[in-house]
Design an enzyme around this catalytic site. Sequence first.
Site, mmCIF file in Angstrom:
data_model
loop_
_atom_site.group_PDB
_atom_site.id
_atom_site.type_symbol
_atom_site.label_atom_id
_atom_site.label_comp_id
_atom_site.label_asym_id
_atom_site.label_seq_id
_atom_site.Cartn_x
_atom_site.Cartn_y
_atom_site.Cartn_z
ATOM 1 C CG HIS A 243 -1.464 -1.105 1.828
ATOM 2 N ND1 HIS A 243 -3.056 -1.071 0.665
ATOM 3 C CD2 HIS A 243 -2.147 -1.799 2.316
ATOM 4 C CE1 HIS A 243 -3.789 -2.830 1.355
ATOM 5 N NE2 HIS A 243 -2.793 -2.832 2.098
HETATM 6 C C1 BDR Z 1 -3.295 1.073 5.032
HETATM 7 O O1 BDR Z 1 -3.482 0.776 6.315
HETATM 8 C C2 BDR Z 1 -2.394 0.457 6.934
HETATM 9 O O2 BDR Z 1 -2.656 -0.953 7.832
HETATM 10 C C3 BDR Z 1 -1.363 0.324 6.571
HETATM 11 O O3 BDR Z 1 0.020 1.000 6.601
HETATM 12 C C4 BDR Z 1 -1.262 1.070 5.437
HETATM 13 O O4 BDR Z 1 -1.554 2.420 5.546
HETATM 14 C C5 BDR Z 1 -3.346 0.529 4.368
HETATM 15 O O5 BDR Z 1 -5.074 -0.158 4.448
#
Ligand code: BDR
Length: 325
Positions: A243
Amino acid sequence: MRPHRVIVDCDPGVDDAVMLSLAFAARDALDIAGITTVAGNVGAALTTRNACLIRDIASRPEIPVFAGCVRPLRRASVEAGHFHGESGLGSLPIAAPRSAAESSHAVDFIVSTLLDAEPASVTLVATGPLTNLAVALGREPEIRRGLREIALMGGARNEGGNITASAEYNIYADPDAAAAVFGSGCTVVAFGLDATHQVRATPERVAAIRAIGSPPALAVAELLAFSNALPANGPSAQGSPLHDPCPIAWLLRPELFRLQPCHVDVETGSPLTLGHTAVEFRAVAGRPQNVLWATGADGAGVFRLLGETLAADAARAASAAHRAL
Ligand code: BDR
Ligand code: CA
């Protein structure tokens, strides 16, 4: 070309740590004014410690780290340790950072940096809950002048949610802050699950990064392998989604993403759909299209960029070490 000035706001977090490693390695392209941390995946003391630790591994001691908000604007914290491990950095060995965070608050740093900046010159990259940004924009709306854009990881449209059926974690963890940021009138470039689910850490891609062999590359490979081993991330052959590196990858190579203008509203009332991002691509009177929504990503290209950037930084470090002999 002049390096692109950025402030990076994050909650490391396994994928935040990969994002930081990419940003730190992109020495010539990014001028990182500072790293600001926020409570999110784990508590604020750990996200700050983790940012300092990744800075050590990347050998970037000159970049300051500022600790920020320790809880969401109006709600209880929602952590995501089940995806990031107790430390927030998966199975990465934890050492005490060589240097601590600065004594001033992240929000003060964001405000003063943007007030001092040339108009539309700084990109605020955000990969955690948007609490620091919302507080900064609320305290000093003039900071918008210095902002080129906010490039953030957050939200979901076609993909549904990853923390509830309809919400993505960063938006869900502080929906009031997210509503303030999307509603601020700033240009927002949003990398939600629709795009990040197309960027997968397949075992082959992780092996290619491990083969680079430098400390940052080995740390990135370890973080990705940890995520791949989590049953919640699906079959490990498919690879866990990457992500947080997406906004940085976009700054470095915009052609890796497809973006579409839209208006985004964030649900802050309904307990059932709290944190849902309502993405409106149609032009509707009274709803400014201030958001560019990532509808797709070139996953292979993002991993090529990550590998090439880490490899170039490793080569630079090796030749600096050779010259020092
Ligand atoms: C996002 O949620 C967090 O757990 C990760 O670091 C990322 O920023 C993904 O949904
Ligand atoms: Ca994050």
